[in-house]
Write a protein that holds these residues in place. Structure first.
Motif: not given
Length: 300
Positions: A142-171
């Protein structure tokens, strides 16, 4: 070729015998033989030669099979879509998500949603975005979730949440006072655990680095954010990953810092255009928003 001709011809090519084709199609052997004969008469071609009691496709049959096989797959897709339209219960929830989201935001959202919709049937599938588009168009979900907008003519794409790429490193990589504060890309550890450059988010990070004339040497390359996170938790290096995976890190072992300049990451709701969601599905989407917002808060 008529539809029945296509089905019988395809089945014979697969089974290798008329009796085997009849079993695949759940028809009698004489019926399959009659359809094949009619098909050959209509085409004016000999499709099979009988040698020592066995059927052998002619060169013409082999050439036809590639196209017939494609048509048969299309036919199966149409039948599956028709079945989904007929049998799909209105209040069932069928969701697909990309692997990253299926192990981060979706489980948390489902647990919260279940408290209000304890008896609504729910199925979850994990696919890459290209497969998700097909599943939506076929009515498998019925619906799907992705971090990528496929830009397909028959698919509606609605951004729900925005974050940003994150650097992670050992303590211990940075002062604990810098946890969740912006990290200039120029200050990234030089020996990063790298991800596949085909990933569109990774490509954006590399673009941000190249704009500042930065380059990195990576001796470890992985294909998933989850594996990169696990390696960082084990002290194998630093990485740049999506914020949802970063939020699931063991914060007793890992430090998180959003990149600067900001490399945005959107969580998209994907649906077939002009197809409204059921009440329970819409409630699930709200749970996704709430869970996703909590995840973002852990790394910002």
């Amino acid at each position: 070729m008529r539809l029945r001709h296509i089905e019988v011809f395809h089945a014979i090519m697969q089974a290798g015998t008329i009796s085997g084709a009849a079993q695949l199609l759940n028809i009698s052997q004489p019926a399959a033989t009659k359809v094949l004969q009619h098909c050959e008469i209509q085409l004016g071609l000999k499709l099979f030669e009988r040698i020592k009691g066995k059927l052998h496709p002619t060169p013409e049959a082999h050439k036809l099979f590639a196209e017939v096989d494609r048509l048969n797959r299309d036919l199966q897709s149409v039948r599956r879509l028709a079945s989904n339209l007929k049998n799909h219960p209105d209040e069932a929830v069928r969701l697909a998500s990309t692997p990253t989201l299926s192990i981060t935001v979706v489980p948390a959202a489902l647990a919260a949603w279940r408290k209000k919709f304890a008896h609504v049937h729910c199925t979850l599938a994990t696919h890459h975005t290209s497969e998700i588009v097909n599943a939506l168009l076929l009515g498998d979900v019925d619906f799907a979730l992705s971090l990528y907008d496929p830009c397909h003519p028959n698919i509606a794409s609605e951004p729900l949440i925005r974050g940003c790429m994150t650097a992670i490193a050992p303590i211990g990589t940075w002062s604990r006072q810098l946890d969740n504060t912006a990290l200039p890309v120029s200050d990234l550890p030089k020996n990063l655990i790298a991800l596949d450059l085909d990933d569109h988010l990774v490509s954006r990070v590399m673009d941000a680095c190249e704009e500042q004339g930065l380059s990195f040497t990576s001796y470890t390359v992985v294909q998933t954010y989850l594996l990169a996170r696990t390696l960082v938790e084990l002290g194998a290096g630093a990485a740049v990953i999506d914020p949802f995976t970063a939020a699931t890190s063991d914060h007793s072992k890992v430090q998180c810092r959003p990149l600067s300049p900001n490399v945005p990451v959107d969580l998209y709701l994907l649906t077939v255009k002009a197809t409204p969601l059921s009440r329970s599905a819409r409630a699930f989407v709200e749970s996704i928003k709430e869970a996703g917002t909590e995840f973002i808060a852990r790394t910002s």
